[in-house]
Design an enzyme around this catalytic site. Structure first.
Site, PDB file in Angstrom:
ATOM      1  N   GLU A   1      -2.604 -14.486  -9.268  1.00  0.00           N
ATOM      2  CA  GLU A   1      -1.835 -13.250  -9.155  1.00  0.00           C
ATOM      3  C   GLU A   1      -0.489 -13.573  -8.530  1.00  0.00           C
ATOM      4  O   GLU A   1      -0.349 -14.560  -7.816  1.00  0.00           O
ATOM      5  CB  GLU A   1      -2.547 -12.227  -8.260  1.00  0.00           C
ATOM      6  CG  GLU A   1      -3.855 -11.709  -8.779  1.00  0.00           C
ATOM      7  CD  GLU A   1      -4.488 -10.700  -7.822  1.00  0.00           C
ATOM      8  OE1 GLU A   1      -3.842 -10.379  -6.787  1.00  0.00           O
ATOM      9  OE2 GLU A   1      -5.604 -10.246  -8.102  1.00  0.00           O
TER      10      GLU A   1
ATOM     11  N   ASP B   1       0.845  -1.192   0.000  1.00  0.00           N
ATOM     12  CA  ASP B   1       0.000   0.000   0.000  1.00  0.00           C
ATOM     13  C   ASP B   1       0.883   1.245   0.000  1.00  0.00           C
ATOM     14  O   ASP B   1       1.475   1.596   1.021  1.00  0.00           O
ATOM     15  CB  ASP B   1      -0.923   0.010   1.227  1.00  0.00           C
ATOM     16  CG  ASP B   1      -2.099  -0.924   1.082  1.00  0.00           C
ATOM     17  OD1 ASP B   1      -2.270  -1.481  -0.009  1.00  0.00           O
ATOM     18  OD2 ASP B   1      -2.845  -1.095   2.065  1.00  0.00           O
TER      19      ASP B   1
ATOM     20  N   GLU C   1      -9.751  -9.006  -0.027  1.00  0.00           N
ATOM     21  CA  GLU C   1      -9.770 -10.463   0.054  1.00  0.00           C
ATOM     22  C   GLU C   1     -10.858 -10.955   1.004  1.00  0.00           C
ATOM     23  O   GLU C   1     -11.189 -10.291   1.989  1.00  0.00           O
ATOM     24  CB  GLU C   1      -8.403 -10.970   0.536  1.00  0.00           C
ATOM     25  CG  GLU C   1      -7.289 -10.646  -0.435  1.00  0.00           C
ATOM     26  CD  GLU C   1      -5.899 -10.828   0.148  1.00  0.00           C
ATOM     27  OE1 GLU C   1      -4.955 -11.035  -0.637  1.00  0.00           O
ATOM     28  OE2 GLU C   1      -5.744 -10.744   1.376  1.00  0.00           O
TER      29      GLU C   1
ATOM     30  N   THR D   1      -3.642 -15.856  -4.930  1.00  0.00           N
ATOM     31  CA  THR D   1      -2.358 -15.180  -5.049  1.00  0.00           C
ATOM     32  C   THR D   1      -1.192 -16.120  -4.720  1.00  0.00           C
ATOM     33  O   THR D   1      -1.370 -17.316  -4.559  1.00  0.00           O
ATOM     34  CB  THR D   1      -2.339 -13.941  -4.146  1.00  0.00           C
ATOM     35  OG1 THR D   1      -1.133 -13.220  -4.380  1.00  0.00           O
ATOM     36  CG2 THR D   1      -2.436 -14.330  -2.687  1.00  0.00           C
TER      37      THR D   1
ATOM     38  N   LEU E   1       3.975 -10.463  -4.751  1.00  0.00           N
ATOM     39  CA  LEU E   1       4.893  -9.335  -4.664  1.00  0.00           C
ATOM     40  C   LEU E   1       5.407  -8.993  -6.046  1.00  0.00           C
ATOM     41  O   LEU E   1       5.449  -9.857  -6.932  1.00  0.00           O
ATOM     42  CB  LEU E   1       6.073  -9.670  -3.749  1.00  0.00           C
ATOM     43  CG  LEU E   1       5.768  -9.875  -2.269  1.00  0.00           C
ATOM     44  CD1 LEU E   1       7.030 -10.249  -1.517  1.00  0.00           C
ATOM     45  CD2 LEU E   1       5.148  -8.618  -1.668  1.00  0.00           C
TER      46      LEU E   1
END
Length: 560
Positions: free
Chosen positions: A468, A186, A270, A430, A471
């Site tokens: 996904e 973020d 999520e 992810t 990182l």
């Protein structure tokens, strides 16, 4: 730091459904007497929930439209099936389409326009030239409905959709009902709408709460899903109204440019509890996190559930010996090898805690389906967190505190996949780029095993699986791992899409860009596994050379 993850109800009558082969849960549906014993506020919440489900949310219908109909119109023009199966024949023909996440601050905080418009134009042109299928963008609740309840401003998002349309790119739009800030990656701060946080200030039990009474404002507690606490509307009604407004304001782009709606269901978007918040140093990797069930609405539901199974003493609070955010499983009585998680009480508590999360997902997906049913060419998806640390232990403590009842004895992802299947949605997961040996071995991190388990659950439930990377990774090792997981396994296990994190100056550095172009080619092109790596590299080099000017422009503009 070695952190490897991405960003991520009050019904007293719930029933756990154990995975096949799991030991039976002691959890049972609440009786009318037990429900009556719950607090009056929960009774009101339940009644509101029932009214909301019968009056505002139409029954979910499996969507006939297919993601690939929207992603690959060229293939349709060549005579391929109009409504292929998400995990089936069409996926095998076109490979795995690659989308790229846009910067978190793509749209200005007032919602009126794009930030760095010149950079956006250059970036989209570059992505198209590299063969990307499209982009993913967060549609922030805290931006688009910031002025007041029902006052929507999607101007910046309309501008982006028009730009993507002109570039020939598809868009995955994320309904981001969470705060941006305080989680991994973020880089900006976008809180919930001010009028929402004002209500949370008035009634702090609208916020997720841990055992010590710390409140979390990342996302409204699912315990309040059915409470008309937001200027007369329930949170679920607010989410449904927001999605309906988005659909109406962006109707010209639905199904042709916008091919997917990913609906947020918790922190970081999520489906999970905010069990591992980084803000203010509360949690750090690889801590086990803490249960988030101490607001009064969650506690009232727990109390009613415990009374329903004849064990009222189980309804006073969560496990007392579950430790704190940064402890490890063996430091606690509840999560250690033969700890409380494996007792009758532990099974009861985890069944209730996880079922509350699944019912939250069910409510939002029902609302989402009612809004987007009829939007031909638009698929719905939800995101599940890749919590891979301590996966090698018996208790899987970090998954449990996040709401995934996944232990050595119990499959926590199949019930989630089945819930998603009921709505014809896609499961987005992810940490697809991670390898076990890259992670701290003392924390028993096993991302490859976790991805394999979730893929198996998706396959058994019959839902499409999208992926996904957790990182930002620009190296070939990470690319190879994604390929091995998403594109080079058995045909029936293939993912339906992959979203690459994230667009920014680093992606447009010459070497990174060349590797990205090769990655996209290997992911998306039919028969690419039969092409030599040297040939792929040559073609990627040509793409990089041809786009040198535009990527330099994009990199410079994104830094400004």
């Amino acid at each position: 730091m070695a952190l490897n993850l991405t960003h991520q109800t009050g019904a007293a009558g719930i029933a756990a459904t154990p995975a096949p082969g799991a030991r039976a849960s002691v959890f049972a549906a609440a009786s009318p007497a037990a429900a009556a014993a719950a607090s009056s506020v929960v009774a009101q919440a339940q009644a509101s929930s029932l009214r909301m489900q019968t009056q505002l949310v139409e029954p979910a219908q499996p969507q006939a439209q297919e993601m690939f109909q929207a992603m690959a119109p060229d293939q349709q023009q060549q005579g391929e099936a109009e409504h292929p199966d998400a995990g089936g024949e069409e996926a095998r023909k076109v490979g795995v389409p690659v989308f790229v996440m846009m910067p978190l601050d793509t749209v200005r905080k007032d919602g009126s326009a794009l930030n760095r418009r010149k950079a956006m134009q250059a970036s989209l042109a570059a992505l198209k030239s590299a063969g990307a299928a499209g982009i993913m963008v967060d549609v922030w609740w805290g931006i688009a409905e910031s002025e007041g309840p029902g006052q929507y401003n999607f101007a910046g998002y309309i501008e982006l959709m028009e730009m993507a349309k002109k570039a020939g790119l598809k868009v995955q739009a994320v309904m981001s009902f969470h705060q941006c800030g305080g989680n991994v990656g973020d880089s900006v701060n976008i809180p919930l709408p001010k009028w929402v946080t004002e209500e949370m200030d008035q009634d702090q039990d609208l916020a997720y709460t841990d055992r010590c009474g710390r409140r979390n404002y990342e996302y409204i507690s699912l315990g309040a899903d059915a409470l008309p606490a937001l200027k007369g509307r329930t949170p679920i009604q607010c989410y449904a109204d927001f999605m309906r407004a988005f659909r109406d304001h962006l109707a010209p782009y639905m199904g042709n440019t916008i091919c997917e709606i990913q609906v947020g269901m918790g922190p970081a978007g999520e489906l999970r509890y905010p069990s591992y918040p980084e803000s203010n140093g509360t949690w750090s990797f690889p801590g086990i996190g803490e249960f988030q069930c101490y607001d009064r609405y969650m506690r009232a539901s727990l109390k009613a559930a415990a009374e329903a199974v004849g064990r009222p003493e189980w309804g006073n609070a969560g496990p007392e010996d579950s430790g704190s955010y940064n402890q490890w499983p063996e430091d606690t009585g509840f999560f250690r090898r033969d700890g409380g998680w494996n007792t009758d009480y532990g099974q009861f508590f985890m069944s209730w805690y996880s079922q509350m999360l699944i019912e939250h997902g069910e409510r939002i997906l029902s609302a989402c389906s009612s809004v987007f049913t009829g939007s031909t060419g638009v698929k719905v998806s939800i995101k599940v967190a890749g919590i891979h640390w301590h996966y090698g232990t018996r208790s899987h403590a970090p998954e449990l505190t996040a709401g995934y009842y996944n232990t050595r004895n119990h499959d926590g992802y199949l019930p989630i996949a089945r819930m998603i299947a009921r709505h014809g949605a896609v499961l987005n997961f992810t940490c697809v780029e991670m390898r076990n040996h890259e992670q701290p071995q003392d924390a028993q991190c096993m991302p490859e095993a976790l991805v394999s388990q979730v893929a198996g659950a998706a396959k058994e439930a019959g839902v499409g699986l999208a992926g996904e990377n957790a990182l930002p990774r620009y190296d070939e090792t990470a690319h190879d791992q994604v390929l091995a997981t998403a594109a080079e396994k058995a045909e029936e296990d293939r993912m339906v899409a992959f979203t690459y994190l994230r667009m920014g100056p680093d992606l447009f550095q010459p070497d990174n860009w060349r590797r990205f172009a090769a990655f996209v080619k290997r992911m998306t092109e039919t028969g690419v596994r039969d092409v030599s790596r040297e040939q792929v590299e040559r073609e990627a080099h040509n793409v990089a050379h041809a786009t040198q000017g535009v990527i330099q422009e994009a990199a410079v503009a994104l830094c400004n």
